[in-house]
Design a protein around this motif. Structure first.
Motif, PDB file in Angstrom:
ATOM      1  N   SER A 103      22.660 -35.565   4.963  1.00 22.64           N
ATOM      2  CA  SER A 103      23.866 -35.409   4.136  1.00 22.64           C
ATOM      3  C   SER A 103      24.658 -34.180   4.592  1.00 22.64           C
ATOM      4  O   SER A 103      24.212 -33.407   5.454  1.00 22.64           O
ATOM      5  CB  SER A 103      23.464 -35.264   2.670  1.00 22.64           C
ATOM      6  OG  SER A 103      22.707 -34.086   2.479  1.00 22.64           O
ATOM      7  N   THR A 148      24.437 -40.349   1.287  1.00 21.37           N
ATOM      8  CA  THR A 148      24.859 -41.071   0.084  1.00 21.37           C
ATOM      9  C   THR A 148      24.085 -42.372  -0.043  1.00 21.37           C
ATOM     10  O   THR A 148      23.806 -42.849  -1.143  1.00 21.37           O
ATOM     11  CB  THR A 148      26.364 -41.369   0.146  1.00 21.37           C
ATOM     12  OG1 THR A 148      27.070 -40.136   0.393  1.00 21.37           O
ATOM     13  CG2 THR A 148      26.859 -41.974  -1.154  1.00 21.37           C
ATOM     14  N   ARG A 149      23.725 -42.976   1.085  1.00 24.71           N
ATOM     15  CA  ARG A 149      22.908 -44.179   1.148  1.00 24.71           C
ATOM     16  C   ARG A 149      21.725 -43.917   2.071  1.00 24.71           C
ATOM     17  O   ARG A 149      21.773 -43.030   2.920  1.00 24.71           O
ATOM     18  CB  ARG A 149      23.719 -45.379   1.659  1.00 24.71           C
ATOM     19  CG  ARG A 149      24.850 -45.813   0.736  1.00 24.71           C
ATOM     20  CD  ARG A 149      24.326 -46.499  -0.509  1.00 24.71           C
ATOM     21  NE  ARG A 149      25.400 -46.982  -1.355  1.00 24.71           N
ATOM     22  CZ  ARG A 149      25.933 -46.279  -2.352  1.00 24.71           C
ATOM     23  NH1 ARG A 149      25.509 -45.045  -2.584  1.00 24.71           N
ATOM     24  NH2 ARG A 149      26.907 -46.808  -3.090  1.00 24.71           N
ATOM     25  N   GLY A 176      26.774 -40.651   4.906  1.00 20.68           N
ATOM     26  CA  GLY A 176      27.539 -40.131   3.779  1.00 20.68           C
ATOM     27  C   GLY A 176      27.257 -38.663   3.551  1.00 20.68           C
ATOM     28  O   GLY A 176      26.285 -38.106   4.065  1.00 20.68           O
ATOM     29  N   GLN A 177      28.116 -38.027   2.769  1.00 22.98           N
ATOM     30  CA  GLN A 177      28.034 -36.587   2.567  1.00 22.98           C
ATOM     31  C   GLN A 177      27.093 -36.182   1.437  1.00 22.98           C
ATOM     32  O   GLN A 177      26.603 -35.063   1.395  1.00 22.98           O
ATOM     33  CB  GLN A 177      29.433 -36.036   2.278  1.00 22.98           C
ATOM     34  CG  GLN A 177      30.411 -36.170   3.437  1.00 22.98           C
ATOM     35  CD  GLN A 177      29.974 -35.355   4.649  1.00 22.98           C
ATOM     36  OE1 GLN A 177      29.575 -34.203   4.522  1.00 22.98           O
ATOM     37  NE2 GLN A 177      30.032 -35.967   5.825  1.00 22.98           N
ATOM     38  N   GLN A 178      26.838 -37.071   0.484  1.00 17.83           N
ATOM     39  CA  GLN A 178      25.984 -36.733  -0.654  1.00 17.83           C
ATOM     40  C   GLN A 178      24.516 -37.007  -0.337  1.00 17.83           C
ATOM     41  O   GLN A 178      24.177 -37.451   0.770  1.00 17.83           O
ATOM     42  CB  GLN A 178      26.438 -37.526  -1.885  1.00 17.83           C
ATOM     43  CG  GLN A 178      27.835 -37.142  -2.362  1.00 17.83           C
ATOM     44  CD  GLN A 178      28.267 -37.969  -3.561  1.00 17.83           C
ATOM     45  OE1 GLN A 178      28.397 -39.189  -3.476  1.00 17.83           O
ATOM     46  NE2 GLN A 178      28.475 -37.299  -4.686  1.00 17.83           N
ATOM     47  N   THR A 179      23.634 -36.745  -1.333  1.00 17.46           N
ATOM     48  CA  THR A 179      22.190 -36.870  -1.124  1.00 17.46           C
ATOM     49  C   THR A 179      21.596 -37.795  -2.172  1.00 17.46           C
ATOM     50  O   THR A 179      21.794 -37.570  -3.371  1.00 17.46           O
ATOM     51  CB  THR A 179      21.498 -35.487  -1.212  1.00 17.46           C
ATOM     52  OG1 THR A 179      22.161 -34.577  -0.329  1.00 17.46           O
ATOM     53  CG2 THR A 179      20.035 -35.595  -0.836  1.00 17.46           C
ATOM     54  N   ALA A 180      20.862 -38.809  -1.722  1.00 15.85           N
ATOM     55  CA  ALA A 180      20.251 -39.789  -2.634  1.00 15.85           C
ATOM     56  C   ALA A 180      18.737 -39.802  -2.406  1.00 15.85           C
ATOM     57  O   ALA A 180      18.203 -40.647  -1.685  1.00 15.85           O
ATOM     58  CB  ALA A 180      20.840 -41.176  -2.413  1.00 15.85           C
ATOM     59  N   THR A 211      22.419 -35.718  -5.385  1.00 22.65           N
ATOM     60  CA  THR A 211      23.767 -35.849  -5.963  1.00 22.65           C
ATOM     61  C   THR A 211      24.263 -37.285  -6.015  1.00 22.65           C
ATOM     62  O   THR A 211      25.359 -37.528  -6.529  1.00 22.65           O
ATOM     63  CB  THR A 211      24.771 -35.025  -5.133  1.00 22.65           C
ATOM     64  OG1 THR A 211      24.712 -35.446  -3.764  1.00 22.65           O
ATOM     65  CG2 THR A 211      24.456 -33.536  -5.212  1.00 22.65           C
ATOM     66  N   ALA A 212      23.500 -38.261  -5.490  1.00 24.40           N
ATOM     67  CA  ALA A 212      24.062 -39.613  -5.388  1.00 24.40           C
ATOM     68  C   ALA A 212      23.082 -40.728  -5.750  1.00 24.40           C
ATOM     69  O   ALA A 212      23.425 -41.896  -5.602  1.00 24.40           O
ATOM     70  CB  ALA A 212      24.580 -39.847  -3.969  1.00 24.40           C
ATOM     71  N   SER A 213      21.883 -40.408  -6.236  1.00 18.24           N
ATOM     72  CA  SER A 213      20.897 -41.461  -6.482  1.00 18.24           C
ATOM     73  C   SER A 213      21.256 -42.317  -7.684  1.00 18.24           C
ATOM     74  O   SER A 213      21.674 -41.810  -8.727  1.00 18.24           O
ATOM     75  CB  SER A 213      19.509 -40.846  -6.702  1.00 18.24           C
ATOM     76  OG  SER A 213      18.971 -40.385  -5.499  1.00 18.24           O
ATOM     77  N   GLU A 244      27.466 -27.122  -3.082  1.00 21.19           N
ATOM     78  CA  GLU A 244      26.894 -28.342  -2.518  1.00 21.19           C
ATOM     79  C   GLU A 244      25.756 -28.046  -1.551  1.00 21.19           C
ATOM     80  O   GLU A 244      24.956 -28.926  -1.223  1.00 21.19           O
ATOM     81  CB  GLU A 244      27.991 -29.136  -1.800  1.00 21.19           C
ATOM     82  CG  GLU A 244      29.005 -29.781  -2.724  1.00 21.19           C
ATOM     83  CD  GLU A 244      28.372 -30.865  -3.592  1.00 21.19           C
ATOM     84  OE1 GLU A 244      27.466 -31.568  -3.115  1.00 21.19           O
ATOM     85  OE2 GLU A 244      28.786 -30.993  -4.763  1.00 21.19           O
TER      86      GLU A 244
END
Length: 324
Positions: A103, A148-149, A176-180, A211-213, A244
């Motif tokens: 991420s 993100t995914r 993606g930039q977020q973390t799942a 941040t994205a789960s 972030e």
């Protein structure tokens, strides 16, 4: 050594005695005919009057066998087992998934390499994990990348060189930039569904800032534990970072604890290399269940008692028939 997996089952031992003490014997009332010449009627028919309510006395052998059967059943419920000495596996046949966070926060340059060079979190992870993969001879390894995914970059394989090359090609932001984190654990569980290996391991390398789960990491960890997947979590990055890029270690600790794995802290290259060496020598203790022995003895004793009572009843019936 010998031990019980569930020793609290021994609390059931006094249960039959409590039932015998607190619950009275069963009694049934029945209508009867009263006659004034009862004694003469009994004498004319050759019968001996007895009490109406009779509680049969149990033989001492009955009580002893019943007590032994109950003790053996409780011992079996406590799950006795023989636990061998810890065995260390330098190279073991197991299915192992490496899940690497790519991420946006993994682009933070706060990872100090062994030579003192400051690297991004992802580059620092790549450097150590590449050597870790090269030592996995005999294991099947898979690689999951997530942001993100989450997606499977390398399915289970023993082609370690290909896994190293595909890891080297990964870049921050590809997923993606977020973390799942929770979704990544879910994907790992699904990937391990058809695995027949005795050891199913997931090594999760991330800064821990979920941040994205869609599935919370704690809930995903519960599902992993139910499916026999052990998760080792490694927190990467400077804990003083903010926004972030902050490192959230509490989530990683909870995930490892729930799945009976371990949590490791990796602030720099030296720590991560030490963690890698630790994971190379995961140990286990062989356990031989012994519950079937007391359970089998209880069944044999109960059958022997039943056959003895049946034989005694038949012998008594024939004796009465001969005297009639």
């Amino acid at each position: 050594m010998f031990e019980f997996a569930w020793p609290w089952m021994f609390a059931l031992l006094p249960l039959p005695f409590l039932v015998w003490w607190l619950l009275p014997p069963y009694r049934a009332r029945q209508a009867s005919v009263q006659v004034p010449f009862f004694d003469r009627l009994a004498a004319a028919t050759g019968q001996t009057p007895q009490q109406g309510a009779v509680v049969r006395r149990r033989r001492a052998a009955q009580m002893i066998v019943a007590i032994l059967v109950w003790i053996l059943i409780v011992v079996a419920l406590a799950w006795p087992q023989w636990v061998g000495d810890p065995l260390t596996r330098e190279v073991s046949a197991r299915d192992l998934i490496l899940a690497v966070d790519i991420s946006g926060s993994m682009d933070q340059r706060d990872f100090r390499a062994a030579d003192g060079q400051m690297l991004t979190r992802l580059d620092g992870v790549k450097r150590v994990i590449k050597d870790f993969i090269s030592r996995r001879h005999g294991d099947r390894i898979a690689l999951i990348l997530f942001g993100t995914r989450a997606y499977v970059q390398v399915p289970f394989t023993q082609d370690l060189q290909t896994a190293q090359e595909l890891l080297e090609q990964t870049q921050v932001g590809m997923a993606g930039q977020q973390t799942a984190i929770g979704d990544t654990i879910g994907l790992a569980i699904k990937t391990l569904e058809k695995s027949t290996a005795k050891q199913k391991l997931l090594i999760l390398l991330t800064d821990g800032n979920d941040t994205a789960s869609r599935v919370p990491p704690e809930h995903a960890a519960d599902i992993a534990h139910q499916n026999g997947v052990v998760v080792y979590t490694i927190g990467v990055g400077d804990p003083a970072a903010s926004g972030e890029n902050r490192v959230d270690l509490s989530v990683l600790r909870n995930v490892a604890s729930t799945t009976q794995g371990q949590f490791f802290r990796a602030e720099d290259g030296a720590q991560l290399e030490a963690i890698s060496a630790n994971l190379d020598t995961l140990s286990w203790r062989p356990k031989l269940p012994l519950f079937q022995r007391p359970l089998g003895a209880a069944v044999i004793l109960a059958l022997a008692l039943w056959l003895a009572l049946l034989a005694g009843s038949e012998w008594g019936r024939r004796k009465v028939a001969r005297h009639a």
